[in-house]
Structures are given as C-alpha cells and as structure tokens.
Design a protein around this motif. Structure first.
Motif, mmCIF file in Angstrom:
data_model
loop_
_atom_site.group_PDB
_atom_site.id
_atom_site.type_symbol
_atom_site.label_atom_id
_atom_site.label_comp_id
_atom_site.label_asym_id
_atom_site.label_seq_id
_atom_site.Cartn_x
_atom_site.Cartn_y
_atom_site.Cartn_z
ATOM 1 N N ARG A 69 0.832 -1.196 0.000
ATOM 2 C CA ARG A 69 0.000 0.000 0.000
ATOM 3 C C ARG A 69 0.873 1.254 0.000
ATOM 4 N N ASP A 106 -4.168 6.382 2.209
ATOM 5 C CA ASP A 106 -3.408 5.328 1.539
ATOM 6 C C ASP A 106 -4.308 4.584 0.560
ATOM 7 N N ALA A 108 -4.141 0.800 -2.279
ATOM 8 C CA ALA A 108 -3.391 -0.336 -2.793
ATOM 9 C C ALA A 108 -2.625 0.085 -4.041
#
Length: 228
Positions: A69, A106, A108
């Motif tokens: 991530r 954040d 992926a």
C-alpha cells in the motif's frame, strides 16, 4: 465525469514533462556522477547531484514492501496534513475533485496507478522532477525535486520522452491532450491537424502521426545550421 477520468485528466498533464524531467536529471549526473538524499530542514530533504548541485526534495509518500500500500506523507509526517506543503496541496485538489487516490491517506499500489498518481502530483504542484528511492527494508519512497531546471528541449529529447511514456505504465489516456499540455508546460511550439501533432524544439521539429488516440509514427526535421 468519474473520479478516474479526473485523475486521468490531471495525470495526462504531467505525463510527458515528468518523463523528460526524470531523464534530464539522470543525464545531469554524468558518467561519474552520484546522487545522495540527506535530511534538510523541516519536512523537506536535500537531493544532491555530483556532490555539488543541491535541490529541495519533497517527500510525497511511501509504498510498503509488506502491505503493498502507498501512504501519503501527510499520513505519517507531522505538519504535512494541514500544510502549506506540496502534499497538502495535492490532497486538497484530490478532495475537491473527489479523487480518492489523492485525497485518502493510503491505497493499494500497483505500477500504473502509482505512476499516474506521481504524474498528477507533479501537475498539481508544478514540481515536475520525480525521484524514487528503495529503502534498506525494501519500501519505496517517492519524492518531487524542486529547483532542477531542464535545458532547452531538442528533437531527440522529445522523441525519447514520448517513446518512454508510451512504453511505460504512465501512458496517457488521451495522447493529443497530453502532447498539448506538455508543449504548454515546456513552452515549446505546438501545432496540430487531424492526423498529426507538431512540436518545435531548439534544433528542429518533431512530427507525431496520430490515428485517433494512437501514435502512428515519429518524424524529425532538424533545423539547418548556418555555414561556418
């Protein structure tokens, strides 16, 4: 317009200039050159080329080697969340347009998305030179370098920039739009017709053949140099 289309529009504006700036920074090192990242003042670092040329390095964020991530710097550096900093400016614009990859702490990470976020970050902040570092624990740190000035563009630079972007994960969604934005940012001549775009460099002109959103060819016409 969806969130991804907003991201694509901004990323297209930074796609080509980011590729050229990165190549020009690398070329400025020379064969025996080296780079170094060191702690500066506040939340900015210093990026040194050849031991003498120093630039401000703005931390954008980090991709974790364990979770995969990407986390924005404002998610873990004090003061970055409210600014005024580059990442705060990016976050504010992302929230305004509803782009989660720019507005949330954040996400992926994967190569194309990460490159597009980096291009969009450069376009929003108007700091176009990216630097990517691998840390000892395998994480990846992303920076934008402020103060690096590119030399005047040549036909060869333009060709290399376009070829690099087309072959990489940061390929623009709209090629013509990206070329137009690149010319405006680089302050070089731009002309177009239905099947081609023309970029005027220091030493000549690059013709980019187009069929819809696909580049069909690149042709260089170098300027004649006066006789000595």
């Amino acid at each position: 317009m969806t969130e991804n289309q907003y991201l694509d529009r901004i990323a297209d504006a930074g796609a080509l200039i980011v590729a050229e700036a990165e190549a020009q920074l690398y070329a400025s090192r020379g064969e025996s050159g080296f780079t170094k990242l060191s702690k500066g003042t506040g939340n900015t670092d210093l990026y040194t080329v050849n031991g003498t040329d120093k630039y401000i390095a703005h931390m954008i964020g980090t991709t974790s080697s364990t979770t995969g991530r990407f986390t924005w710097a404002w998610g873990y550096l004090p003061g970055e969340e409210t600014g005024p900093t580059i990442v705060h400016e990016i976050r504010t614009q992302g929230a305004k347009l509803g782009i989660p990859e720019l507005a949330e702490a954040d996400f992926a990470s994967e190569p194309r998305l990460m490159q597009r976020v980096l291009q969009a970050s450069a376009a929003i902040s108007r700091v176009y030179t990216p630097v990517v570092f691998q840390t000892d624990d395998g994480d990846t740190g992303y920076f934008l370098i402020e103060g690096f000035e590119m030399p005047p563009a040549t036909v060869g630079d333009l060709r290399q920039t376009i070829e690099t972007v087309l072959a990489g994960p940061g390929r623009p969604r709209d090629i013509r739009r990206a070329l137009h934005q690149y010319a405006a940012t680089r302050r070089i001549g731009f002309a177009e017709q239905d099947d081609a775009v023309f970029l005027q460099a220091e030493d000549g002109m690059l013709t980019i053949g187009l069929d819809g959103n696909e580049i069909t060819g690149l042709g260089a016409q170098h300027a004649e140099r006066p006789s000595p």
